[in-house]
Design a protein around this motif. Structure first.
Motif, PDB file in Angstrom:
ATOM      1  N   MET A  31      64.821  27.041 -52.177  1.00  0.00           N
ATOM      2  CA  MET A  31      63.875  26.708 -51.309  1.00  0.00           C
ATOM      3  C   MET A  31      62.599  26.693 -51.935  1.00  0.00           C
ATOM      4  N   LYS A  32      61.854  25.657 -52.278  1.00  0.00           N
ATOM      5  CA  LYS A  32      60.748  25.265 -52.681  1.00  0.00           C
ATOM      6  C   LYS A  32      59.536  25.717 -51.766  1.00  0.00           C
ATOM      7  N   TYR A  33      59.734  25.505 -50.461  1.00  0.00           N
ATOM      8  CA  TYR A  33      58.815  26.127 -49.785  1.00  0.00           C
ATOM      9  C   TYR A  33      59.393  26.689 -48.365  1.00  0.00           C
ATOM     10  N   MET A  34      58.809  27.948 -48.083  1.00  0.00           N
ATOM     11  CA  MET A  34      59.204  28.481 -46.673  1.00  0.00           C
ATOM     12  C   MET A  34      58.083  28.457 -45.704  1.00  0.00           C
ATOM     13  N   GLY A  35      58.765  28.477 -44.494  1.00  0.00           N
ATOM     14  CA  GLY A  35      57.424  27.836 -43.501  1.00  0.00           C
ATOM     15  C   GLY A  35      58.026  28.692 -42.207  1.00  0.00           C
ATOM     16  N   TRP A  36      57.062  28.527 -41.170  1.00  0.00           N
ATOM     17  CA  TRP A  36      57.123  29.019 -39.844  1.00  0.00           C
ATOM     18  C   TRP A  36      56.757  28.090 -38.654  1.00  0.00           C
ATOM     19  N   PHE A  37      57.574  27.624 -37.874  1.00  0.00           N
ATOM     20  CA  PHE A  37      57.636  26.607 -37.023  1.00  0.00           C
ATOM     21  C   PHE A  37      57.756  27.373 -35.487  1.00  0.00           C
ATOM     22  N   ARG A  38      57.260  26.959 -34.615  1.00  0.00           N
ATOM     23  CA  ARG A  38      57.294  27.448 -33.178  1.00  0.00           C
ATOM     24  C   ARG A  38      57.478  26.258 -32.128  1.00  0.00           C
ATOM     25  N   GLN A  39      58.403  26.787 -30.917  1.00  0.00           N
ATOM     26  CA  GLN A  39      58.661  25.726 -30.139  1.00  0.00           C
ATOM     27  C   GLN A  39      58.781  26.483 -28.501  1.00  0.00           C
ATOM     28  N   VAL A  40      58.410  25.565 -27.709  1.00  0.00           N
ATOM     29  CA  VAL A  40      58.091  25.791 -26.351  1.00  0.00           C
ATOM     30  C   VAL A  40      59.182  25.172 -25.514  1.00  0.00           C
ATOM     31  N   PRO A  41      60.019  25.458 -24.599  1.00  0.00           N
ATOM     32  CA  PRO A  41      60.809  24.539 -23.679  1.00  0.00           C
ATOM     33  C   PRO A  41      60.093  23.328 -23.602  1.00  0.00           C
ATOM     34  N   GLY A  42      60.963  22.188 -23.704  1.00  0.00           N
ATOM     35  CA  GLY A  42      60.164  20.853 -23.291  1.00  0.00           C
ATOM     36  C   GLY A  42      59.682  20.187 -24.509  1.00  0.00           C
ATOM     37  N   VAL A  48      53.765  25.553 -38.051  1.00  0.00           N
ATOM     38  CA  VAL A  48      52.813  26.431 -37.874  1.00  0.00           C
ATOM     39  C   VAL A  48      51.892  26.745 -39.249  1.00  0.00           C
ATOM     40  N   ALA A  49      53.025  27.193 -40.152  1.00  0.00           N
ATOM     41  CA  ALA A  49      52.443  27.406 -41.591  1.00  0.00           C
ATOM     42  C   ALA A  49      53.405  27.465 -42.656  1.00  0.00           C
ATOM     43  N   THR A  50      53.167  27.041 -44.063  1.00  0.00           N
ATOM     44  CA  THR A  50      54.210  26.953 -44.949  1.00  0.00           C
ATOM     45  C   THR A  50      53.544  27.522 -46.274  1.00  0.00           C
ATOM     46  N   ILE A  51      54.510  27.911 -47.187  1.00  0.00           N
ATOM     47  CA  ILE A  51      53.931  28.494 -48.306  1.00  0.00           C
ATOM     48  C   ILE A  51      54.801  28.062 -49.458  1.00  0.00           C
ATOM     49  N   TYR A  52      54.424  27.762 -50.728  1.00  0.00           N
ATOM     50  CA  TYR A  52      55.066  27.558 -51.867  1.00  0.00           C
ATOM     51  C   TYR A  52      55.682  28.864 -52.497  1.00  0.00           C
ATOM     52  N   THR A  53      57.065  28.721 -52.627  1.00  0.00           N
ATOM     53  CA  THR A  53      57.478  30.098 -53.157  1.00  0.00           C
ATOM     54  C   THR A  53      57.227  30.437 -54.431  1.00  0.00           C
ATOM     55  N   GLY A  54      56.933  29.205 -55.270  1.00  0.00           N
ATOM     56  CA  GLY A  54      56.693  29.645 -56.654  1.00  0.00           C
ATOM     57  C   GLY A  54      55.201  29.857 -56.792  1.00  0.00           C
ATOM     58  N   TYR A  59      49.500  26.309 -46.345  1.00  0.00           N
ATOM     59  CA  TYR A  59      49.156  25.297 -45.410  1.00  0.00           C
ATOM     60  C   TYR A  59      49.351  25.688 -43.888  1.00  0.00           C
ATOM     61  N   TYR A  60      48.421  25.356 -43.123  1.00  0.00           N
ATOM     62  CA  TYR A  60      48.486  25.994 -41.878  1.00  0.00           C
ATOM     63  C   TYR A  60      48.021  24.850 -40.818  1.00  0.00           C
ATOM     64  N   ALA A  61      48.640  24.964 -39.640  1.00  0.00           N
ATOM     65  CA  ALA A  61      48.011  23.946 -38.652  1.00  0.00           C
ATOM     66  C   ALA A  61      46.856  24.409 -38.294  1.00  0.00           C
ATOM     67  N   ASP A  62      46.159  23.049 -37.784  1.00  0.00           N
ATOM     68  CA  ASP A  62      44.817  23.519 -37.387  1.00  0.00           C
ATOM     69  C   ASP A  62      44.675  24.586 -36.280  1.00  0.00           C
ATOM     70  N   ASP A  90      49.972  30.351 -27.861  1.00  0.00           N
ATOM     71  CA  ASP A  90      50.702  30.915 -29.026  1.00  0.00           C
ATOM     72  C   ASP A  90      52.036  31.310 -28.561  1.00  0.00           C
ATOM     73  N   THR A  91      52.341  31.573 -27.218  1.00  0.00           N
ATOM     74  CA  THR A  91      53.452  31.799 -26.681  1.00  0.00           C
ATOM     75  C   THR A  91      54.814  30.716 -26.916  1.00  0.00           C
ATOM     76  N   ALA A  92      55.854  31.253 -27.639  1.00  0.00           N
ATOM     77  CA  ALA A  92      56.597  30.237 -28.328  1.00  0.00           C
ATOM     78  C   ALA A  92      57.724  31.041 -28.782  1.00  0.00           C
ATOM     79  N   MET A  93      59.034  30.405 -29.403  1.00  0.00           N
ATOM     80  CA  MET A  93      59.864  31.093 -29.884  1.00  0.00           C
ATOM     81  C   MET A  93      59.409  30.643 -31.567  1.00  0.00           C
ATOM     82  N   TYR A  94      59.545  31.525 -32.387  1.00  0.00           N
ATOM     83  CA  TYR A  94      59.162  31.223 -33.697  1.00  0.00           C
ATOM     84  C   TYR A  94      60.258  31.346 -34.595  1.00  0.00           C
ATOM     85  N   TYR A  95      60.251  30.139 -35.308  1.00  0.00           N
ATOM     86  CA  TYR A  95      61.561  30.013 -36.618  1.00  0.00           C
ATOM     87  C   TYR A  95      60.993  30.105 -37.788  1.00  0.00           C
TER      88      TYR A  95
END
Length: 125
Positions: A31-42, A48-54, A59-62, A90-95
């Motif tokens: 995994m060169k990068y690891m990040g966070w995503f989010r999702q609401v129904p529909g 949301v954000a990601t980071i270089y593991t090395g 990097y962030y969403a605005d 910001d309410t969502a399922m975060y992955y």
């Protein structure tokens, strides 16, 4: 094989804070990068954000810049997302996700191979 498991979600009032954690196990060097995503129904899952593991590049969403901070503890194979000044939107399922990412597409679901099951974040007004 890689597995990632999130934790730390919950309910909080607007203006509050939460910290999400994601523990990775297995062949994490893939995994060169690891990040966070989010999702609401529909709606589509959004980056949301990601980071270089090395290193330390992030990097962030605005929509979360200045409020959320992504970080990692390499010794613990753990990824974090510190969320401050939370808003109801910001309410969502975060992955949590990991993969070899083309940086220009860091916020695209297709760039990440490994995914956790998600942790719910609910922000009330």
């Amino acid at each position: 094989q890689v597995t990632v498991v999130e934790s730390g979600g919950g309910s909080v009032q607007a203006g509050g804070s939460l910290r999400l954690s994601c523990v990775a196990s297995g062949y994490t060097y893939s995994m060169k990068y690891m990040g966070w995503f989010r999702q609401v129904p529909g709606k589509e899952r959004e980056g949301v954000a990601t980071i270089y593991t090395g290193g330390i590049s992030t990097y962030y969403a605005d929509s979360v810049k200045g409020r959320f901070t992504i970080s990692q503890d390499k010794a613990k194979n753990t990824l974090y997302l510190q969320m401050n000044s939370l808003k109801p939107e910001d309410t969502a399922m975060y992955y949590c996700a990991g993969g070899t990412v083309w940086l220009r597409r860091w916020d695209r679901v297709s760039e990440y191979k490994y995914w956790g099951q998600g942790t719910q974040v609910t922000v009330s007004s």
